[in-house]
Design an enzyme around this catalytic site. Structure first.
Site, PDB file in Angstrom:
ATOM      1  N   SER A 134       0.163   6.001   2.346  1.00 38.01           N
ATOM      2  CA  SER A 134      -0.631   4.980   1.660  1.00 38.01           C
ATOM      3  C   SER A 134      -0.699   5.159   0.151  1.00 38.01           C
ATOM      4  O   SER A 134      -1.226   4.287  -0.535  1.00 38.01           O
ATOM      5  CB  SER A 134      -2.051   4.931   2.221  1.00 38.01           C
ATOM      6  OG  SER A 134      -2.110   4.007   3.289  1.00 38.01           O
ATOM      7  N   LYS A 167       0.453   2.290  -1.969  1.00 36.77           N
ATOM      8  CA  LYS A 167      -0.375   1.185  -2.470  1.00 36.77           C
ATOM      9  C   LYS A 167      -0.597   1.253  -3.981  1.00 36.77           C
ATOM     10  O   LYS A 167      -1.013   0.250  -4.583  1.00 36.77           O
ATOM     11  CB  LYS A 167      -1.698   1.143  -1.724  1.00 36.77           C
ATOM     12  CG  LYS A 167      -1.564   0.758  -0.240  1.00 36.77           C
ATOM     13  CD  LYS A 167      -2.911   0.637   0.424  1.00 36.77           C
ATOM     14  CE  LYS A 167      -2.783   0.197   1.875  1.00 36.77           C
ATOM     15  NZ  LYS A 167      -2.296   1.284   2.762  1.00 36.77           N
ATOM     16  N   SER A 190      -7.981   1.437   2.026  1.00 29.79           N
ATOM     17  CA  SER A 190      -6.539   1.546   2.231  1.00 29.79           C
ATOM     18  C   SER A 190      -6.081   0.549   3.300  1.00 29.79           C
ATOM     19  O   SER A 190      -5.321   0.880   4.211  1.00 29.79           O
ATOM     20  CB  SER A 190      -6.151   2.971   2.634  1.00 29.79           C
ATOM     21  OG  SER A 190      -4.777   3.186   2.441  1.00 29.79           O
ATOM     22  N   LYS A 238      -5.502   7.892  -5.139  1.00 28.68           N
ATOM     23  CA  LYS A 238      -5.221   7.326  -3.817  1.00 28.68           C
ATOM     24  C   LYS A 238      -4.843   8.401  -2.808  1.00 28.68           C
ATOM     25  O   LYS A 238      -4.036   9.275  -3.082  1.00 28.68           O
ATOM     26  CB  LYS A 238      -4.083   6.305  -3.935  1.00 28.68           C
ATOM     27  CG  LYS A 238      -3.827   5.503  -2.676  1.00 28.68           C
ATOM     28  CD  LYS A 238      -4.921   4.480  -2.443  1.00 28.68           C
ATOM     29  CE  LYS A 238      -4.801   3.822  -1.077  1.00 28.68           C
ATOM     30  NZ  LYS A 238      -5.170   4.745   0.024  1.00 28.68           N
TER      31      LYS A 238
END
Length: 435
Positions: A73, A76, A133, A235
């Protein structure tokens, strides 16, 4: 440099969607997702890391920083970079709506869960990606900006190349498992720095700890936002294939560092390693400013994680994919029990009993593959730092195949004070807030 970058973007923009359409047509389909794009060496540890000075871009530490890894993730960040770009150019507004298509709604968890045809604002979509997320929102945003996720993924790769991400390829906007979607610790650090440099007006989204959406409060996964002073992004990511990933940044004394940790065996191990890298980095920068010649590598204990990844992925915002399993060593094994010297045992025997706990905060001093190792760590810390943890209760919590050594029952101030004292003596620790 910024003028050249703007010029390059203008040339790309002038080409319209023709290039993106071409790459999108060549992008892999869902049906072909099982065909490996890259086979990672199973004998190589999956851990990789890098620390850079956000201001100058100087690399302060790297370990396998250019080895290909699955970003999960953390992908992203590129989806958000292109979203911020559209906002800054006026092609998108925070009040615009992002409509959930059937394809977006069908994405694997973690997700917001809107039905096809329902929508949310761009502002809400950004928070859904940074905090929860949400995979469905990432796909819907990609479709909003490029017409289809495949076109958007092609644009992600092109923009990455333009930014200097030489070893990255994107095939989806969410980071859900796909063996062809790869990046490196260095490339993800380049991307993190580019977000701060190019779109500082939107960087605060990465420090949002939670948000309310349609009456429900959604809490984020990035625990360091609560436990580490000066830490403000960026993140998290996790799949079985990638391990636990984190692109992070923190500010101390007016200086900002960026670190990327990939392939951790657990959330706690990854977070502890991130904090150790950043704190050591700040210490090194301070000492270098005084004329001392030193490096992060010379001041940090390096120990690659070993053993299989055992934690589920739902918590971190990614789904699992059968066949994409990560093994950190060819022959995982549990280390033998930690040896405790007779002098330490004597100190443990004569140590005064801990006082009754007064609060609900905890200090974690390690995560281990066996309960005995966790207990040995607690005894070791107790014997060496009896005054620091005198008011705490030693406890081992088991979760997901790891055993966490914690000193519990502290007040918030006592926990912060204890962890600061331990870190001053080079003992890694993490402050845990009440659940």
């Amino acid at each position: 440099m910024f003028a050249k970058l703007t010029s390059a973007r203008s040339v790309l923009a002038a080409a319209g969607l023709a290039i993106v359409t071409l790459f999108g047509a060549l992008a892999p389909t869902t049906a072909s997702a099982a065909i490996p794009y890259l086979q990672l060496n199973a004998s190589e540890p999956k851990y990789a890391a890098i620390v850079i000075d956000a201001n100058s871009g100087e690399v302060l530490y790297d370990k396998r920083a250019d080895s290909p890894r699955y970003p999960a993730s953390v992908t992203k960040l590129m989806t958000l970079y292109l979203t911020f770009e559209a906002l800054s150019e006026g092609r998108l507004k925070l009040t615009d709506r992002v409509v959930m298509s059937p394809r977006a709604a069908a994405q694997a968890p973690t997700k917001i869960g809107l039905r096809p045809g329902d929508s949310m604002s761009v502002d809400e979509a950004i928070k859904a990606m940074t905090v929860k997320s949400a995979n469905d929102v990432a796909v819907a945003t990609a479709e909003r900006l490029a017409g289809s996720e495949s076109r958007f993924a092609a644009l992600m790769t092109l923009r990455g190349q333009e930014l200097g991400m030489r070893n990255s390829r994107f095939v989806n906007a969410s980071g859900l498992p796909d063996s062809r979607q790869i990046s490196t610790a260095r490339d993800l650090a380049i991307l993190s720095r580019a977000i701060m440099r190019d779109f500082p007006q939107y960087y605060s989204y990465f420090s949002v700890r939670g948000f309310t959406f349609r009456g429900n409060y959604i809490k984020g996964h990035n625990r360091l936002l609560d436990s580490m002073e000066g830490f403000d992004g960026l993140k998290t990511g996790y799949t079985n294939a990638s391990g636990f990933n984190l692109a992070g940044s923190a500010v101390r004394d007016g200086r900002r560092l960026i670190a990327v940790v990939l392939g951790g065996p657990s959330t706690a191990w990854r977070d502890n390693n991130m904090e150790d890298l950043l704190l050591t980095g700040f210490d090194v920068m301070k000492r270098r400013a005084k004329g001392e010649r030193t490096t992060i590598a010379a001041n940090i204990y390096e120990d690659d994680p070993s053993g299989p990844i055992q934690r589920p992925s739902v918590e971190q915002g990614d789904g699992d994919q059968a066949g994409l399993k990560i093994v950190l060593t060819e022959n995982p094994h549990n280390p033998g029990p930690m040896k405790v010297s007779p002098s330490l045992r004597a100190a443990q025997a004569t140590a005064k009993p801990a006082k009754k706990a007064q609060g609900e905060w905890s200090v974690q001093v390690g995560a281990f593959k066996s309960k005995s190792l966790a207990n040995d760590q607690l005894k070791l810390v107790r014997s060496r730092f009896a005054k620091v943890v005198a008011d705490a209760e030693a406890a081992v919590e088991g979760a997901g195949g790891t055993f966490r050594a914690q000193f519990q029952g502290l007040t918030a101030d006592a926990a912060q004070s204890a962890c600061s004292a331990l870190k001053a003596k080079r003992v890694p620790c993490m402050v845990l807030s009440p659940r």
